[in-house]
Each structure stands twice: as C-alpha cells, then as structure tokens.
Design a protein around this motif. Structure first.
Motif, PDB file in Angstrom:
ATOM      1  N   GLU A  43      -4.476   6.771   3.002  1.00  0.00           N
ATOM      2  CA  GLU A  43      -5.101   5.488   2.654  1.00  0.00           C
ATOM      3  C   GLU A  43      -6.624   5.528   2.766  1.00  0.00           C
ATOM      4  O   GLU A  43      -7.299   4.601   2.325  1.00  0.00           O
ATOM      5  CB  GLU A  43      -4.530   4.352   3.509  1.00  0.00           C
ATOM      6  CG  GLU A  43      -5.119   4.208   4.899  1.00  0.00           C
ATOM      7  CD  GLU A  43      -4.591   5.191   5.929  1.00  0.00           C
ATOM      8  OE1 GLU A  43      -4.960   5.058   7.104  1.00  0.00           O
ATOM      9  OE2 GLU A  43      -3.819   6.097   5.572  1.00  0.00           O
ATOM     10  N   ALA A  44      -7.189   6.586   3.326  1.00  0.00           N
ATOM     11  CA  ALA A  44      -8.630   6.651   3.577  1.00  0.00           C
ATOM     12  C   ALA A  44      -9.480   6.322   2.344  1.00  0.00           C
ATOM     13  O   ALA A  44     -10.420   5.526   2.448  1.00  0.00           O
ATOM     14  CB  ALA A  44      -9.017   8.016   4.146  1.00  0.00           C
ATOM     15  N   LEU A  54       0.830  -1.203   0.000  1.00  0.00           N
ATOM     16  CA  LEU A  54       0.000   0.000   0.000  1.00  0.00           C
ATOM     17  C   LEU A  54       0.868   1.258   0.000  1.00  0.00           C
ATOM     18  O   LEU A  54       0.587   2.205  -0.740  1.00  0.00           O
ATOM     19  CB  LEU A  54      -0.946   0.001   1.198  1.00  0.00           C
ATOM     20  CG  LEU A  54      -1.853   1.230   1.331  1.00  0.00           C
ATOM     21  CD1 LEU A  54      -2.708   1.433   0.075  1.00  0.00           C
ATOM     22  CD2 LEU A  54      -2.723   1.109   2.573  1.00  0.00           C
ATOM     23  N   VAL A  55       1.905   1.278   0.789  1.00  0.00           N
ATOM     24  CA  VAL A  55       2.811   2.435   0.812  1.00  0.00           C
ATOM     25  C   VAL A  55       3.388   2.660  -0.584  1.00  0.00           C
ATOM     26  O   VAL A  55       3.454   3.795  -1.069  1.00  0.00           O
ATOM     27  CB  VAL A  55       3.922   2.259   1.872  1.00  0.00           C
ATOM     28  CG1 VAL A  55       5.046   3.267   1.678  1.00  0.00           C
ATOM     29  CG2 VAL A  55       3.337   2.377   3.272  1.00  0.00           C
ATOM     30  N   ARG A  80      -7.220   0.978   6.423  1.00  0.00           N
ATOM     31  CA  ARG A  80      -6.552   1.897   7.346  1.00  0.00           C
ATOM     32  C   ARG A  80      -5.297   1.249   7.888  1.00  0.00           C
ATOM     33  O   ARG A  80      -5.200   0.022   7.995  1.00  0.00           O
ATOM     34  CB  ARG A  80      -7.481   2.306   8.478  1.00  0.00           C
ATOM     35  CG  ARG A  80      -7.888   1.173   9.383  1.00  0.00           C
ATOM     36  CD  ARG A  80      -8.966   1.650  10.357  1.00  0.00           C
ATOM     37  NE  ARG A  80      -9.337   0.580  11.236  1.00  0.00           N
ATOM     38  CZ  ARG A  80      -8.801   0.379  12.450  1.00  0.00           C
ATOM     39  NH1 ARG A  80      -7.884   1.192  12.908  1.00  0.00           N
ATOM     40  NH2 ARG A  80      -9.194  -0.628  13.185  1.00  0.00           N
ATOM     41  N   PHE A  81      -4.330   2.087   8.192  1.00  0.00           N
ATOM     42  CA  PHE A  81      -3.113   1.610   8.828  1.00  0.00           C
ATOM     43  C   PHE A  81      -3.383   1.433  10.311  1.00  0.00           C
ATOM     44  O   PHE A  81      -4.198   2.146  10.902  1.00  0.00           O
ATOM     45  CB  PHE A  81      -1.973   2.623   8.650  1.00  0.00           C
ATOM     46  CG  PHE A  81      -1.435   2.691   7.250  1.00  0.00           C
ATOM     47  CD1 PHE A  81      -0.718   1.635   6.712  1.00  0.00           C
ATOM     48  CD2 PHE A  81      -1.643   3.817   6.467  1.00  0.00           C
ATOM     49  CE1 PHE A  81      -0.217   1.694   5.416  1.00  0.00           C
ATOM     50  CE2 PHE A  81      -1.143   3.901   5.178  1.00  0.00           C
ATOM     51  CZ  PHE A  81      -0.430   2.832   4.654  1.00  0.00           C
ATOM     52  N   LEU A  82      -2.727   0.463  10.923  1.00  0.00           N
ATOM     53  CA  LEU A  82      -2.734   0.308  12.372  1.00  0.00           C
ATOM     54  C   LEU A  82      -1.376  -0.217  12.800  1.00  0.00           C
ATOM     55  O   LEU A  82      -0.599  -0.704  11.984  1.00  0.00           O
ATOM     56  CB  LEU A  82      -3.871  -0.587  12.858  1.00  0.00           C
ATOM     57  CG  LEU A  82      -3.907  -2.060  12.472  1.00  0.00           C
ATOM     58  CD1 LEU A  82      -2.959  -2.897  13.299  1.00  0.00           C
ATOM     59  CD2 LEU A  82      -5.314  -2.586  12.682  1.00  0.00           C
ATOM     60  N   LEU A  83      -1.110  -0.081  14.083  1.00  0.00           N
ATOM     61  CA  LEU A  83       0.157  -0.566  14.635  1.00  0.00           C
ATOM     62  C   LEU A  83      -0.067  -1.869  15.367  1.00  0.00           C
ATOM     63  O   LEU A  83      -1.025  -2.024  16.115  1.00  0.00           O
ATOM     64  CB  LEU A  83       0.748   0.444  15.626  1.00  0.00           C
ATOM     65  CG  LEU A  83       1.311   1.716  15.059  1.00  0.00           C
ATOM     66  CD1 LEU A  83       1.847   2.590  16.188  1.00  0.00           C
ATOM     67  CD2 LEU A  83       2.401   1.439  14.042  1.00  0.00           C
ATOM     68  N   ARG A  99     -12.567   1.944   7.551  1.00  0.00           N
ATOM     69  CA  ARG A  99     -12.459   3.355   7.262  1.00  0.00           C
ATOM     70  C   ARG A  99     -11.273   3.959   7.998  1.00  0.00           C
ATOM     71  O   ARG A  99     -11.184   3.902   9.210  1.00  0.00           O
ATOM     72  CB  ARG A  99     -13.743   4.072   7.691  1.00  0.00           C
ATOM     73  CG  ARG A  99     -13.734   5.535   7.339  1.00  0.00           C
ATOM     74  CD  ARG A  99     -15.014   6.212   7.839  1.00  0.00           C
ATOM     75  NE  ARG A  99     -14.950   7.632   7.626  1.00  0.00           N
ATOM     76  CZ  ARG A  99     -14.294   8.483   8.404  1.00  0.00           C
ATOM     77  NH1 ARG A  99     -13.640   8.041   9.459  1.00  0.00           N
ATOM     78  NH2 ARG A  99     -14.288   9.770   8.141  1.00  0.00           N
ATOM     79  N   GLY A 100     -10.361   4.529   7.241  1.00  0.00           N
ATOM     80  CA  GLY A 100      -9.228   5.227   7.825  1.00  0.00           C
ATOM     81  C   GLY A 100      -9.595   6.662   8.117  1.00  0.00           C
ATOM     82  O   GLY A 100     -10.713   7.105   7.887  1.00  0.00           O
ATOM     83  N   SER A 101      -8.620   7.403   8.595  1.00  0.00           N
ATOM     84  CA  SER A 101      -8.825   8.807   8.889  1.00  0.00           C
ATOM     85  C   SER A 101      -9.022   9.588   7.601  1.00  0.00           C
ATOM     86  O   SER A 101      -8.421   9.285   6.575  1.00  0.00           O
ATOM     87  CB  SER A 101      -7.601   9.356   9.620  1.00  0.00           C
ATOM     88  OG  SER A 101      -7.619  10.771   9.587  1.00  0.00           O
TER      89      SER A 101
END
Length: 166
Positions: free
Chosen positions: A130-131, A49-50, A136-139, A123-125
């Motif tokens: 990425e929204a 994705l990045v 969405r990204f997460l850690l 749903r991302g920010s």
C-alpha cells in the motif's frame, strides 16, 4: 465482563472501534465453543484497498512482525513473496482467502485481543504494497470478552508456519 473500549490502545490517537452491539455479543456467546473465533477482520476501507491491491498484484498475505518502525504495522505482500517462519501464527483468513500471519512473540501479546485491519492516510512501509497509495495499514484492537476468550481457549491453537509446510 471486560469493557472492550476502555481496554483499547491506539496508534496516533485514533478513535477506538465501536464496541460490539449487545446482539453481536450474544451471537458470539451463542456461537459456542465449537465455532471458530474470528480473530482478525477488515474495515470497509481496508477491504476496498485489499481488493484494489489484489487486482494489481494477485493473491495477497499479511504479516505482523512487531519489529520497530515499519515492522510494527501489518505488512501486505504478494502471497508467497514473504517467507513465513515456523513459529509464525496464522491468526485467520481475511476476505478473498488472504492469510494474516503474526510472529510468535507478537501473538503472545495479542492473543487475548480481536484485531481489525484498517487503513489511514500516511506513509506506509516501503515494503508493504500500500506504500505507493499514500496510505498505510494499521491494527485496531479490542480485548476479548470473557465469553470470546473462553471460546478461543477451548479451541485448538492456531496453525503455525511449521504446520503450513514449505
């Protein structure tokens, strides 16, 4: 030694990352105090994705503010479009030279963990790149082993936004 899996906390009931293989732990321990500790990495899905986001937006950066709601997820921005504060901590540089910054307050809580940026459906920010992708990204995190923690503490402190200049 700490058990990285039992110390894992996750968002939304996600499975913990696999613990390092014994050979990986031995390599990390053998790396010695002079070898920088990689504090933040990408999963294959996040790396893909990045890469796609870089093709569309150019060089990227991540910031983890630790605020409520959207701010509790790592946010991805075009590099230079988010102003890093003087106390923000540079945790590391991901593939392609993508810096990962974290607010000083959050670093206080996370400094004894190794972080992995992952991507999940949802749903991302609205501010993170990425929204529109429906993800969405997460850690994901694991507590450092005693050896990793010793290496981290023996090394210099991570750079801050004050070190980065204007």
């Amino acid at each position: 030694m700490n058990d990285p899996v039992s110390d894992f906390e996750s968002e939304g009931g996600a499975e913990p990352p696999e613990p390092p293989e014994e050979d990986e732990e031995a390599e990390a321990a053998d790396a010695g105090p002079g070898t920088p500790l990689e504090r933040v990495t990408l999963t294959d899905a996040a790396r893909e994705l990045v890469s796609r986001l870089e093709q569309s937006h150019g060089p990227l950066m991540f910031h983890q503010s630790g605020g409520c709601c959207d701010g509790s997820s790592p946010m991805c921005y075009p590099r230079g479009e988010f102003r890093v504060g003087a106390s923000d901590v540079l945790l590391g540089t991901l593939d392609g030279g993508t810096p990962f910054w974290m607010s000083a307050d959050q670093y206080t809580y996370w400094k004894h963990t190794l972080l992995t940026v992952d991507v999940v459906p949802g749903r991302g920010s609205g501010f993170s790149l990425e929204a529109p992708e429906g993800v969405r990204f997460l850690l994901r995190s694991r507590v450092m082993t005693d050896e990793e923690n010793a290496r981290a503490e023996a090394g210099p402190p991570p750079p801050t936004g004050a070190d980065a200049g204007p």
